[in-house]
Scaffold this motif. Structure first.
Motif, mmCIF file in Angstrom:
data_model
loop_
_atom_site.group_PDB
_atom_site.id
_atom_site.type_symbol
_atom_site.label_atom_id
_atom_site.label_comp_id
_atom_site.label_asym_id
_atom_site.label_seq_id
_atom_site.Cartn_x
_atom_site.Cartn_y
_atom_site.Cartn_z
ATOM 1 N N LEU A 1 7.317 10.525 10.706
ATOM 2 C CA LEU A 1 6.015 9.867 10.960
ATOM 3 C C LEU A 1 5.439 9.865 12.207
ATOM 4 O O LEU A 1 4.270 10.142 12.238
ATOM 5 N N ASP A 2 6.309 9.926 13.319
ATOM 6 C CA ASP A 2 5.983 10.024 14.589
ATOM 7 C C ASP A 2 5.178 11.432 14.861
ATOM 8 O O ASP A 2 4.265 11.419 15.493
ATOM 9 N N LYS A 3 5.572 12.372 13.952
ATOM 10 C CA LYS A 3 5.231 13.703 14.330
ATOM 11 C C LYS A 3 3.732 14.224 13.181
ATOM 12 O O LYS A 3 2.895 14.601 13.905
ATOM 13 N N HIS A 4 3.965 13.406 11.976
ATOM 14 C CA HIS A 4 2.908 13.997 11.203
ATOM 15 C C HIS A 4 1.896 12.683 11.088
ATOM 16 O O HIS A 4 0.599 13.045 10.556
ATOM 17 N N HIS A 5 2.099 11.555 11.260
ATOM 18 C CA HIS A 5 1.230 10.448 11.235
ATOM 19 C C HIS A 5 1.540 9.467 12.336
ATOM 20 O O HIS A 5 1.950 8.353 12.254
ATOM 21 N N GLY B 1 0.773 -1.129 -0.185
ATOM 22 C CA GLY B 1 0.164 -0.077 0.080
ATOM 23 C C GLY B 1 0.854 1.258 0.038
ATOM 24 O O GLY B 1 1.958 1.255 0.071
ATOM 25 N N LYS B 2 0.279 2.303 -0.270
ATOM 26 C CA LYS B 2 0.860 3.731 -0.229
ATOM 27 C C LYS B 2 0.354 4.681 0.920
ATOM 28 O O LYS B 2 0.886 5.711 1.064
ATOM 29 N N ASP B 3 -0.181 3.913 2.027
ATOM 30 C CA ASP B 3 -0.310 4.618 3.246
ATOM 31 C C ASP B 3 0.980 4.659 4.156
ATOM 32 O O ASP B 3 1.782 3.671 3.889
ATOM 33 N N PRO B 4 1.140 5.497 5.198
ATOM 34 C CA PRO B 4 2.322 5.486 5.796
ATOM 35 C C PRO B 4 2.521 4.367 6.637
ATOM 36 O O PRO B 4 3.911 4.033 6.908
ATOM 37 N N VAL B 5 1.841 3.808 6.990
ATOM 38 C CA VAL B 5 2.234 2.383 7.779
ATOM 39 C C VAL B 5 2.817 1.312 6.699
ATOM 40 O O VAL B 5 3.952 0.725 7.307
#
Length: 129
Positions: A117-121, A8-12
């Motif tokens: 990622l920890d900050k924005h997602h 997938g293209k999602d952050p996870v």
């Protein structure tokens, strides 16, 4: 790896792919006697020219995935600089091989991505064991 990587293209999904690539490149196995993790980056770097080009391409993949996450250009440039510096010094015979063993550009880049990622997602955050 016993688990499949997400496509997938999602952050996870992107985070898991970057973490997997970093592990392969920097911490695939531990050198007996010194208990130092080593990865594919240091191993293929032993092959003159071609090994360094392949390692640079694999490191560039992490930067490309970070671009897909929407990291700011200055962070992408910093990550690209880490890969370029690692590749340039790693190309020097003998000295570069020792340098590849010590300087972990992909781990540094993973740290930049995780911080972003920890900050924005925050939903992509994973509790590490």
């Amino acid at each position: 790896m016993s688990q499949d990587l997400p496509v997938g293209k999602d952050p996870v999904s992107i985070r898991r792919r970057i973490e997997a690539m970093e592990k392969v490149l920097e911490r695939s196995f531990v050198v007996p006697g010194i208990n130092r993790p080593v990865g594919l980056d240091a191993i293929i770097g032993l092959v003159p020219v071609v090994g360094d080009i392949i390692a640079m391409g694999m490191g560039a993949y992490i930067v490309w995935e970070a671009r897909n996450l929407g990291l700011p250009k200055w962070k992408l440039l910093r990550m690209a600089g880490n890969v370029a510096f690692d590749s340039a010094v790693g190309a020097v015979p003998f000295v570069g091989d020792v340098f590849d063993f010590m300087f972990r550009s992909n781990t540094r880049n993973l740290r930049i991505v995780k911080k972003h990622l920890d900050k924005h997602h925050p939903g992509s955050r994973v509790i590490e064991q």
